[in-house]
Scaffold this active site. Sequence first.
Site, mmCIF file in Angstrom:
data_model
loop_
_atom_site.group_PDB
_atom_site.id
_atom_site.type_symbol
_atom_site.label_atom_id
_atom_site.label_comp_id
_atom_site.label_asym_id
_atom_site.label_seq_id
_atom_site.Cartn_x
_atom_site.Cartn_y
_atom_site.Cartn_z
ATOM 1 N N GLU A 35 0.867 -1.194 0.000
ATOM 2 C CA GLU A 35 0.000 0.000 0.000
ATOM 3 C C GLU A 35 0.893 1.230 0.000
ATOM 4 O O GLU A 35 1.794 1.349 0.818
ATOM 5 C CB GLU A 35 -0.939 -0.009 1.208
ATOM 6 N N CYS A 44 -12.019 3.909 0.323
ATOM 7 C CA CYS A 44 -13.223 3.814 1.141
ATOM 8 C C CYS A 44 -13.012 4.379 2.542
ATOM 9 O O CYS A 44 -13.765 5.243 2.986
ATOM 10 C CB CYS A 44 -13.656 2.348 1.192
ATOM 11 N N GLY A 143 -7.806 -0.418 -7.117
ATOM 12 C CA GLY A 143 -8.913 0.516 -6.964
ATOM 13 C C GLY A 143 -9.053 1.511 -8.099
ATOM 14 O O GLY A 143 -8.695 1.235 -9.254
ATOM 15 N N VAL A 238 -21.112 21.094 -18.795
ATOM 16 C CA VAL A 238 -20.204 22.188 -18.457
ATOM 17 C C VAL A 238 -19.210 22.320 -19.605
ATOM 18 O O VAL A 238 -18.594 21.342 -20.009
ATOM 19 C CB VAL A 238 -19.480 21.866 -17.137
ATOM 20 N N HIS A 446 -43.486 -4.939 14.001
ATOM 21 C CA HIS A 446 -44.219 -3.677 13.938
ATOM 22 C C HIS A 446 -43.872 -2.840 15.167
ATOM 23 O O HIS A 446 -43.802 -3.389 16.257
ATOM 24 C CB HIS A 446 -45.725 -3.958 13.933
HETATM 25 P P1 FAD Z 1 -9.520 1.296 -3.241
HETATM 26 O O1 FAD Z 1 -10.341 1.458 -2.030
HETATM 27 O O2 FAD Z 1 -9.436 2.422 -4.205
HETATM 28 O O3 FAD Z 1 -8.064 0.900 -2.720
HETATM 29 C C1 FAD Z 1 -6.997 0.734 -3.572
HETATM 30 C C2 FAD Z 1 -5.725 1.038 -2.812
HETATM 31 O O4 FAD Z 1 -4.638 0.641 -3.623
HETATM 32 C C3 FAD Z 1 -5.519 2.525 -2.530
HETATM 33 O O5 FAD Z 1 -5.315 2.717 -1.161
HETATM 34 C C4 FAD Z 1 -4.265 2.902 -3.326
HETATM 35 O O6 FAD Z 1 -3.430 3.804 -2.619
HETATM 36 C C5 FAD Z 1 -3.568 1.558 -3.464
HETATM 37 N N1 FAD Z 1 -2.748 1.441 -4.677
HETATM 38 C C6 FAD Z 1 -3.125 1.683 -5.958
HETATM 39 N N2 FAD Z 1 -2.115 1.385 -6.807
HETATM 40 C C7 FAD Z 1 -1.087 0.931 -6.039
HETATM 41 C C8 FAD Z 1 0.213 0.451 -6.343
HETATM 42 N N3 FAD Z 1 0.640 0.329 -7.601
HETATM 43 N N4 FAD Z 1 1.008 0.098 -5.305
HETATM 44 C C9 FAD Z 1 0.573 0.198 -4.014
HETATM 45 N N5 FAD Z 1 -0.653 0.618 -3.674
HETATM 46 C C10 FAD Z 1 -1.473 0.969 -4.676
HETATM 47 N N6 FAD Z 1 -18.666 2.581 -1.922
HETATM 48 C C11 FAD Z 1 -19.640 2.009 -1.186
HETATM 49 O O7 FAD Z 1 -19.906 0.807 -1.342
HETATM 50 N N7 FAD Z 1 -20.345 2.717 -0.255
HETATM 51 C C12 FAD Z 1 -20.121 4.039 -0.055
HETATM 52 O O8 FAD Z 1 -20.772 4.649 0.787
HETATM 53 C C13 FAD Z 1 -19.115 4.672 -0.835
HETATM 54 N N8 FAD Z 1 -18.857 5.981 -0.665
HETATM 55 C C14 FAD Z 1 -17.868 6.562 -1.403
HETATM 56 C C15 FAD Z 1 -17.641 7.936 -1.236
HETATM 57 C C16 FAD Z 1 -16.658 8.565 -1.979
HETATM 58 C C17 FAD Z 1 -16.420 10.039 -1.780
HETATM 59 C C18 FAD Z 1 -15.859 7.807 -2.888
HETATM 60 C C19 FAD Z 1 -14.749 8.478 -3.667
HETATM 61 C C20 FAD Z 1 -16.081 6.463 -3.062
HETATM 62 C C21 FAD Z 1 -17.096 5.823 -2.327
HETATM 63 N N9 FAD Z 1 -17.386 4.471 -2.494
HETATM 64 C C22 FAD Z 1 -18.381 3.896 -1.765
HETATM 65 C C23 FAD Z 1 -16.635 3.633 -3.442
HETATM 66 C C24 FAD Z 1 -15.574 2.801 -2.682
HETATM 67 O O9 FAD Z 1 -14.714 3.685 -2.008
HETATM 68 C C25 FAD Z 1 -14.800 1.932 -3.666
HETATM 69 O O10 FAD Z 1 -15.682 1.150 -4.431
HETATM 70 C C26 FAD Z 1 -13.862 1.009 -2.905
HETATM 71 O O11 FAD Z 1 -12.957 1.750 -2.114
HETATM 72 C C27 FAD Z 1 -13.076 0.131 -3.885
HETATM 73 O O12 FAD Z 1 -12.217 -0.703 -3.179
HETATM 74 P P2 FAD Z 1 -10.851 -1.249 -3.834
HETATM 75 O O13 FAD Z 1 -10.235 -2.095 -2.781
HETATM 76 O O14 FAD Z 1 -11.129 -1.842 -5.154
HETATM 77 O O15 FAD Z 1 -9.952 0.028 -4.110
HETATM 78 P P1 NAI Z 2 -21.358 8.528 -11.019
HETATM 79 O O1 NAI Z 2 -21.030 7.701 -12.179
HETATM 80 O O2 NAI Z 2 -22.227 8.012 -9.949
HETATM 81 O O3 NAI Z 2 -22.039 9.898 -11.512
HETATM 82 C C1 NAI Z 2 -21.408 10.779 -12.395
HETATM 83 C C2 NAI Z 2 -22.472 11.646 -13.026
HETATM 84 O O4 NAI Z 2 -21.820 12.677 -13.740
HETATM 85 C C3 NAI Z 2 -23.363 10.897 -14.000
HETATM 86 O O5 NAI Z 2 -24.698 11.166 -13.686
HETATM 87 C C4 NAI Z 2 -22.952 11.477 -15.359
HETATM 88 O O6 NAI Z 2 -24.017 11.497 -16.281
HETATM 89 C C5 NAI Z 2 -22.506 12.869 -14.972
HETATM 90 N N1 NAI Z 2 -21.556 13.497 -15.884
HETATM 91 C C6 NAI Z 2 -20.501 12.936 -16.515
HETATM 92 N N2 NAI Z 2 -19.836 13.860 -17.227
HETATM 93 C C7 NAI Z 2 -20.472 15.040 -17.022
HETATM 94 C C8 NAI Z 2 -20.243 16.367 -17.480
HETATM 95 N N3 NAI Z 2 -19.224 16.686 -18.259
HETATM 96 N N4 NAI Z 2 -21.104 17.337 -17.082
HETATM 97 C C9 NAI Z 2 -22.153 17.043 -16.265
HETATM 98 N N5 NAI Z 2 -22.414 15.795 -15.809
HETATM 99 C C10 NAI Z 2 -21.566 14.817 -16.172
HETATM 100 O O7 NAI Z 2 -19.933 9.011 -10.450
HETATM 101 P P2 NAI Z 2 -19.534 9.691 -9.078
HETATM 102 O O8 NAI Z 2 -20.705 10.352 -8.446
HETATM 103 O O9 NAI Z 2 -18.325 10.487 -9.365
HETATM 104 O O10 NAI Z 2 -19.122 8.447 -8.183
HETATM 105 C C11 NAI Z 2 -18.108 7.536 -8.638
HETATM 106 C C12 NAI Z 2 -18.355 6.175 -8.091
HETATM 107 O O11 NAI Z 2 -18.045 6.114 -6.709
HETATM 108 C C13 NAI Z 2 -19.799 5.753 -8.185
HETATM 109 O O12 NAI Z 2 -20.067 5.189 -9.453
HETATM 110 C C14 NAI Z 2 -19.925 4.744 -7.106
HETATM 111 O O13 NAI Z 2 -19.591 3.489 -7.623
HETATM 112 C C15 NAI Z 2 -18.879 5.163 -6.088
HETATM 113 N N6 NAI Z 2 -19.547 5.779 -4.938
HETATM 114 C C16 NAI Z 2 -20.474 5.051 -4.233
HETATM 115 C C17 NAI Z 2 -21.149 5.598 -3.184
HETATM 116 C C18 NAI Z 2 -22.175 4.800 -2.488
HETATM 117 O O14 NAI Z 2 -22.211 3.593 -2.678
HETATM 118 N N7 NAI Z 2 -23.029 5.407 -1.675
HETATM 119 C C19 NAI Z 2 -20.898 6.968 -2.733
HETATM 120 C C20 NAI Z 2 -19.922 7.646 -3.539
HETATM 121 C C21 NAI Z 2 -19.271 7.050 -4.577
#
Ligand code: FAD
Ligand code: NAI
Length: 467
Positions: A35, A44, A143, A238, A446
């Site tokens: 990592e 996450c 990721g 945009v 309930h």
């Molecule tokens: P990641 O969590 O992205 O982890 C990958 C790790 O690999 C990173 O720490 C990175 O530093 C490391 N890495 C990458 N390349 C290398 C390398 N070459 N060498 C060493 N280390 C490396 N999902 C949900 O299900 N529920 C949610 O509520 C949710 N909320 C989210 C909110 C936000 C703002 C964002 C951005 C994402 C959210 N997601 C949510 C999505 C979720 O975070 C991802 O789907 C999840 O983290 C993916 O897990 P992963 O293990 O595949 O990768």
């Molecule tokens: P998203 O794919 O959910 O939404 C992106 C949105 O941007 C789409 O509606 C798309 O049509 C729009 N878009 C794309 N290009 C655009 C442009 N040029 N102008 C205006 N609109 C545009 O992606 P988001 O919200 O960035 O999240 C990324 C991923 O992270 C999600 O797909 C989800 O898998 C994960 N995530 C999951 C969460 C959860 O499970 N609660 C919370 C946050 C993230």
Amino acid sequence: MSEFDFDVIVIGAGPGGYVAAIRAAQLGLKTACVESRETLGGTCLNVGCIPSKALLHGSELFAEAQEGTLAKFGVKTEKVTLDLEAMQGEKATAVKELTGGIAFLFKKNKITWLKGHAGFVDKHTLQIGDQRHTGRNIVIATGSSVTPLPGVDVDNERGVIVDSTGGLALKHVPDRMIVIGGGVIGLELGSVWRRLGAKVTVVEFLDRLLPGLDEDVRKEAGKIFKKQGMELKLGNKVTAVAVEGDTAKVTIEPASGGPAETIEADCVLVAIGRRPNTDGLDLESAGLETNERGQIVPDQQFRTRVDSVWAIGDVIPGPMLAHKAEDEGIAVAENIAGEHGIVNHAIIPNVVYTMPEMAGVGLTEAQARDAGHEIKIGMFPMMANSRAKTNREPDGFVKIIADAKTDRVLGGWCIATLAGTMIAQIAQAMEFGATSEDIAYTCHAHPTHSEAIKEAAMAVRGKPIHV
Ligand code: FAD
Ligand code: NAI
């Protein structure tokens, strides 16, 4: 002595990678995890699910006090003020506790944390800084990262144009925020800053919010967010973002063509999706390549075309969700150990943690029809659910989609304050091959929000009791 340093080296310690490493170690395999971040837990725990949920929770508490929900129940607060530093502090504490928890689990399971960025030397060897390590098996769990918007320069430090990482760390509540992208990040973080006082405008390219969710949920979501005071510019793209001093000027135009307009904001959040992380991995040295979307494509066992290399999580096709990555982490470790790890990709719940929450599992109505199913639908409004009514949480509904011939549940969708928790029931029912009748005849406690699921299932076959 083994010819390799480790049985398994996992690259990436997100929910996919850290879970794979723990399961591999539990199965008796000598395991390391690489990592490059300072802390474990990936996107996450560090800049995703956990910090966003901390701010969603904190901002909801503030809104309940500020907007009078607490007062309605007789909880009078004199003057409600926001201490954003304290709210950010609670977020940081949650992140610290949870990432520290993974470090503890690594120690407990005797997993070696190799700190640094990994790149392939060959199909069994990784270069990490100035060291090389070999693994009989290597799991890629690197990721995803934010997709940039061409021509728009994110500067999370300055805080005028931010991505989700900057949007989680703002030090002041902006007066006006423009969110580019009406997907899950845009609506979750847009909700946080709206509740804390920002005037939020969401610019979405498509004519509806939240692509991928059931059409009825998407329609209702639009109404709910508008009612909450968000301005929605749907069907708009945009075309330029310029920063002048501390103000951003965002030019948008209708996606189908038409006159452009410029809107100003103190903060612009870019949230247009995420893309897989493969930069610097030197995949070709291991004999690997990516598809046209930059993803690594493994088989159903998560093995890539190179038999010592496996891949899971956001870097492979499928929804980018933490629980999908975690389940793949368990399955890949079991497959490496010679067991039969499976993930049922047809039944992965999806939750948007706004207020109310929006959740779904299985097929949308359109997908069910496109797949050739003759379907029956049962709907039940949360307004008619006694607990939601008592709590003054009237928004939303439950929708169950079942096959008309077999009655098997094909999909379930909820908008409700507790939709994220409620959807687990539908997922489990579907995993067991349940019919809508099975759900309708299951006794539900309930008064609970979950009774709405029972009543929606009753509506599939006839009439629910309470509407
Ligand atoms: P990641 O969590 O992205 O982890 C990958 C790790 O690999 C990173 O720490 C990175 O530093 C490391 N890495 C990458 N390349 C290398 C390398 N070459 N060498 C060493 N280390 C490396 N999902 C949900 O299900 N529920 C949610 O509520 C949710 N909320 C989210 C909110 C936000 C703002 C964002 C951005 C994402 C959210 N997601 C949510 C999505 C979720 O975070 C991802 O789907 C999840 O983290 C993916 O897990 P992963 O293990 O595949 O990768
Ligand atoms: P998203 O794919 O959910 O939404 C992106 C949105 O941007 C789409 O509606 C798309 O049509 C729009 N878009 C794309 N290009 C655009 C442009 N040029 N102008 C205006 N609109 C545009 O992606 P988001 O919200 O960035 O999240 C990324 C991923 O992270 C999600 O797909 C989800 O898998 C994960 N995530 C999951 C969460 C959860 O499970 N609660 C919370 C946050 C993230």
